[in-house]
Enzyme design. Structure first.
Site, PDB file in Angstrom:
ATOM      1  N   ASP A  14      10.215  31.614  27.144  1.00 36.02           N
ATOM      2  CA  ASP A  14       9.950  30.582  26.114  1.00 36.02           C
ATOM      3  C   ASP A  14       9.655  31.684  24.730  1.00 36.02           C
ATOM      4  OD1 ASP A  14       9.935  28.601  24.478  1.00 36.02           O
ATOM      5  OD2 ASP A  14       7.920  28.305  24.855  1.00 36.02           O
ATOM      6  N   CYS A  77      13.243  26.757  26.901  1.00 34.38           N
ATOM      7  CA  CYS A  77      12.998  26.839  25.339  1.00 34.38           C
ATOM      8  C   CYS A  77      14.378  26.113  24.944  1.00 34.38           C
ATOM      9  CB  CYS A  77      12.990  28.049  24.815  1.00 34.38           C
ATOM     10  SG  CYS A  77      12.954  28.146  22.980  1.00 34.38           S
ATOM     11  N   CYS A 187      11.699  19.751  22.445  1.00 38.56           N
ATOM     12  CA  CYS A 187      11.222  21.273  22.312  1.00 38.56           C
ATOM     13  C   CYS A 187       9.856  21.481  23.498  1.00 38.56           C
ATOM     14  CB  CYS A 187      10.244  21.399  20.792  1.00 38.56           C
ATOM     15  SG  CYS A 187       9.238  22.792  20.898  1.00 38.56           S
TER      16      CYS A 187
HETATM   17  N1  DGL Z   1       9.715  25.923  22.741  1.00 35.97           N
HETATM   18  C1  DGL Z   1      10.565  26.078  22.070  1.00 35.97           C
HETATM   19  C2  DGL Z   1      11.686  25.088  22.127  1.00 35.97           C
HETATM   20  O1  DGL Z   1      11.569  24.394  23.088  1.00 35.97           O
HETATM   21  C3  DGL Z   1      10.000  26.301  20.731  1.00 35.97           C
HETATM   22  C4  DGL Z   1      11.179  26.686  19.664  1.00 35.97           C
HETATM   23  C5  DGL Z   1      10.206  27.566  18.482  1.00 35.97           C
HETATM   24  O2  DGL Z   1       9.859  28.477  18.814  1.00 35.97           O
HETATM   25  O3  DGL Z   1      10.633  27.352  17.446  1.00 35.97           O
HETATM   26  O4  DGL Z   1      12.450  24.708  21.316  1.00 35.97           O
END
Ligand code: DGL
Length: 266
Positions: A14, A77, A187
């Site tokens: 992620d 992610c 997210c």
């Molecule tokens: N955990 C990421 C997601 O699911 C975060 C994305 C980011 O870093 O903006 O989209």
């Protein structure tokens, strides 16, 4: 799938600590699996980056996990999944599991016909998200909101800070004007804000996140490829971060099984 065996670990990556919400679901369902988690906190947030950059970072993370011998990769992610998983699937010979905003169940269960989606700009503007929305949300109203600023606050460990709560209020209050009855968390960082989100949206809005569905899908794909672990001794869990060790340790402080958390420069 060449040369894969069931003793190899599952890899997860992620843009930071958010994907640990997925790791926890995967570990709950598949406690015998060894895992390796990469927290690319140094490059968070991915959601504000151009597609080519998200792709480059996803390739880098994938190659680290493959070099560490992973048999399957969970792109924990939404932003990386919606922008890079098609490329990864085409170019690497291991199974990939991704995570996308759960529009389908939200649309299916919505009674008011209005569903909110809180996700990053990178996810909301992706081709995959557009495709999924047009397929599953054509008969409902979707209210999309970019959660800009939330990921950096979570990465700073400010889960229940006044800044985080103010930002949530700013994003969620206008969404509530639309009579929505489901809110999709698009997210993997956002499940850590569920208590605060609940206070704002109230009991009539069901919050949906996809962690448990990802774990189920992982199990079924491992089974299909005969890659489910049959190791019934203690499983091994290695977490690597290129950001704050302390923030990652805090987010994992509810894990009771032994885990290793280390800094890695990547
Ligand atoms: N955990 C990421 C997601 O699911 C975060 C994305 C980011 O870093 O903006 O989209």
């Amino acid at each position: 799938m060449v040369n894969l065996n069931n003793k190899q670990p599952i890899g997860l990556f992620d843009s930071g600590i958010g994907g640990t919400s997925i790791w926890k679901e995967v570990h709950k369902l598949l406690p015998n699996e060894n895992t390796i988690y990469l927290s690319d906190s140094k490059n968070a947030p991915y959601g504000e980056k151009p597609v080519e950059e998200i792709l480059k970072l996803s390739i880098k993370n994938t190659e680290i996990l493959l070099n560490k011998g992973c048999k399957l990769i969970i792109v924990a992610c939404n932003t990386a999944t919606t922008n890079a998983i098609n490329y990864l699937r085409k170019n690497y010979d291991v199974p990939f599991i991704g995570i996308e905003p759960a529009i389908k169940p939200a649309a299916l269960y919505s009674k008011t016909g209005a569903v909110g989606i809180l996700a990053t700009k990178g996810t909301l503007s992706s081709k995959l998200f557009e495709k999924t929305s047009s397929e599953f949300a054509k008969n409902i109203v979707t209210i999309e909101q970019d959660g800009e600023g939330l990921v950096p606050l979570i990465e700073d460990g400010k889960l229940n800070s006044s800044e985080t709560n103010e930002l949530l209020l700013k994003y969620l209050s206008p969404m509530l004007q639309h009579n929505l009855d489901h809110l999709v968390l698009g997210c993997t960082h956002y499940p850590y804000l569920i208590p605060q989100i609940k206070k704002i949206v109230g009991e009539n809005v069901t919050i949906i996140d996809s962690g448990a569905a990802v774990a189920k899908q992982t199990k079924s794909i491992l089974k299909k490829h005969h890659l489910l672990s049959n190791n019934f001794t203690t499983s091994k869990h290695q977490f690597y971060t290129n950001g704050s060790l302390e923030v990652l340790q805090n987010i994992l402080s509810d894990v009771t099984d032994p885990i290793l958390i280390e800094k890695l420069d990547f």
